[in-house]
Design a protein around this motif. Sequence first.
Motif, PDB file in Angstrom:
ATOM      1  N   LEU A   1      36.863  39.411  40.751  1.00 39.44           N
ATOM      2  CA  LEU A   1      37.972  38.510  40.453  1.00 39.44           C
ATOM      3  C   LEU A   1      39.213  39.296  40.059  1.00 39.44           C
ATOM      4  O   LEU A   1      40.331  38.980  40.494  1.00 39.44           O
TER       5      LEU A   1
ATOM      6  N   GLY B   1      47.133  31.743  44.630  1.00 42.62           N
ATOM      7  CA  GLY B   1      45.878  32.468  44.471  1.00 42.62           C
ATOM      8  C   GLY B   1      45.691  32.991  43.064  1.00 42.62           C
ATOM      9  O   GLY B   1      44.578  32.987  42.513  1.00 42.62           O
TER      10      GLY B   1
ATOM     11  N   CYS C   1      36.795  39.866  32.438  1.00 40.99           N
ATOM     12  CA  CYS C   1      37.009  39.369  33.799  1.00 40.99           C
ATOM     13  C   CYS C   1      36.101  40.103  34.777  1.00 40.99           C
ATOM     14  O   CYS C   1      36.086  41.336  34.807  1.00 40.99           O
TER      15      CYS C   1
ATOM     16  N   ARG D   1      41.067  40.625  43.087  1.00 37.93           N
ATOM     17  CA  ARG D   1      41.849  39.582  43.758  1.00 37.93           C
ATOM     18  C   ARG D   1      43.135  39.298  43.007  1.00 37.93           C
ATOM     19  O   ARG D   1      44.205  39.157  43.604  1.00 37.93           O
ATOM     20  N   LEU D   2      43.044  39.231  41.690  1.00 41.96           N
ATOM     21  CA  LEU D   2      44.230  38.943  40.883  1.00 41.96           C
ATOM     22  C   LEU D   2      45.262  40.046  41.022  1.00 41.96           C
ATOM     23  O   LEU D   2      46.465  39.777  41.106  1.00 41.96           O
TER      24      LEU D   2
ATOM     25  N   ARG E   1      44.699  30.053  40.779  1.00 43.42           N
ATOM     26  CA  ARG E   1      43.291  29.682  41.001  1.00 43.42           C
ATOM     27  C   ARG E   1      42.352  30.702  40.360  1.00 43.42           C
ATOM     28  O   ARG E   1      41.348  30.353  39.735  1.00 43.42           O
ATOM     29  N   GLY E   2      42.687  31.970  40.506  1.00 44.29           N
ATOM     30  CA  GLY E   2      41.811  33.018  39.984  1.00 44.29           C
ATOM     31  C   GLY E   2      41.704  32.991  38.470  1.00 44.29           C
ATOM     32  O   GLY E   2      40.602  33.111  37.911  1.00 44.29           O
TER      33      GLY E   2
ATOM     34  N   HIS F   1      47.217  39.649  44.150  1.00 44.80           N
ATOM     35  CA  HIS F   1      48.176  38.549  44.051  1.00 44.80           C
ATOM     36  C   HIS F   1      49.396  38.954  43.218  1.00 44.80           C
ATOM     37  O   HIS F   1      50.531  38.594  43.560  1.00 44.80           O
TER      38      HIS F   1
ATOM     39  N   GLU G   1      39.629  30.176  37.275  1.00 47.57           N
ATOM     40  CA  GLU G   1      38.197  30.511  37.341  1.00 47.57           C
ATOM     41  C   GLU G   1      37.762  31.246  36.083  1.00 47.57           C
ATOM     42  O   GLU G   1      36.695  30.967  35.514  1.00 47.57           O
TER      43      GLU G   1
END
Length: 408
Positions: free
Chosen positions: A165, A188, A161, A168-169, A191-192, A172, A195
């Motif tokens: 990213l 979120g 990963c 961000r995860l 979505r992450g 969340h 990706e």
Amino acid sequence: MPSLPTGPVRARLFDPEFAADPARTYARLREYGDVVPVELAPGVPATLIIGYTAALEVLRDPVTFPKDPRRWEKRVSRDCPVLPLMMYRPNCMYTDGNVHARLRQVVTDGLVSVDPNVLRDHVENSAEALIREFRSAGEADLLGQFARPLPLMVFSQALGCPPDLSERLAAHYKGIFDGVDAKRANAGLTRGVAELIALKRQNPEHDLASRILAHPAGLSDEEALHQVLLLMGAGAEPEQNLIANTLRLMLTSDQVAGDVWGGNLLIEDALDELLWTDPPIANFAFTYPERDVEFRGVLLPADQPVVISFAAANTDPSTASGNRVGNRAHLAWGGGPHACPAKRPAQLIATVAIERLLDSLPGMEPAVPAAELEWRTGPFHRALTALPVRFPPVFGGTGDAHRARSGR
């Protein structure tokens, strides 16, 4: 026979008072037996199992206590703060029977494929990189500067990963566990990870996410997404709390600290002491009876969550013993068919991380009294807001003086 819907709520697990001293709440709840009505969030009733043997009964009986929450979901608001953590996902945590076996096999095979020596190197390199950032300062917040970012760095490498990213995860995941704007955090998060799945479909590599996608079980993108969500969730919130809370125990308990520094207690044993007394995921393992169930003299209503209190079960007076060193019968990893499949890598990550920290910063001590440490509110985790320490500033390389603590 008492019926939980009409009985009084015995504890509100979202209150700051519970976060500050959950042991006191569990001790009070024992007056009512092993099965007690609680609230997970305002207006969200549940049954909390606080007895050790009662918890084992539930964990080992997926027929009576299935994991699928979809009937319960119909009864709660879409804005319910605990919904994102408890809602149905097509992964091995929220399924049973053949579906569960298929999805769990993917996760288990993926974890088995992670070379422990490579994982150890990832942890050591990540730990040393983080320690270099603060070792000359003579002070640090071991949660924010070490325990929180380290598992993220390690699991990001294992899953392939990208760092931006993964950051961000992690944010969340924290929002979901805290129940703060959890609906937005869940969106979120989804979505992450989508990706990441798309990235690995296009450019598969030798990483855990790619191996999940290539598994013979042939997961759909949605199924793969939710297995990765589960793995990243286990590698974020619970792992950071395992590291931070064990460090807190070692820093604030004279007996544990003396035994570790004196070579009488391995770091693995210090971890298990923490898992017995103050596990990082305190209340979890949700189940949802499909019909009213009589359990230990209490009527459990259909479709209402039954939650295992690992923390209360582990400290059940019936489990008390004089010396728990080497005793790993605690329930912090769950039990039955849904026992945590990531136990070994999670233990390795925490052990190596703590080892490197202690090797690198001799003379470390708490910067505030233990009673002044603050805990995040929330019904599920046992999580500090910060773990401030001070130590003699270190300039130069890291040391290896205490490597024997981990049995190496």
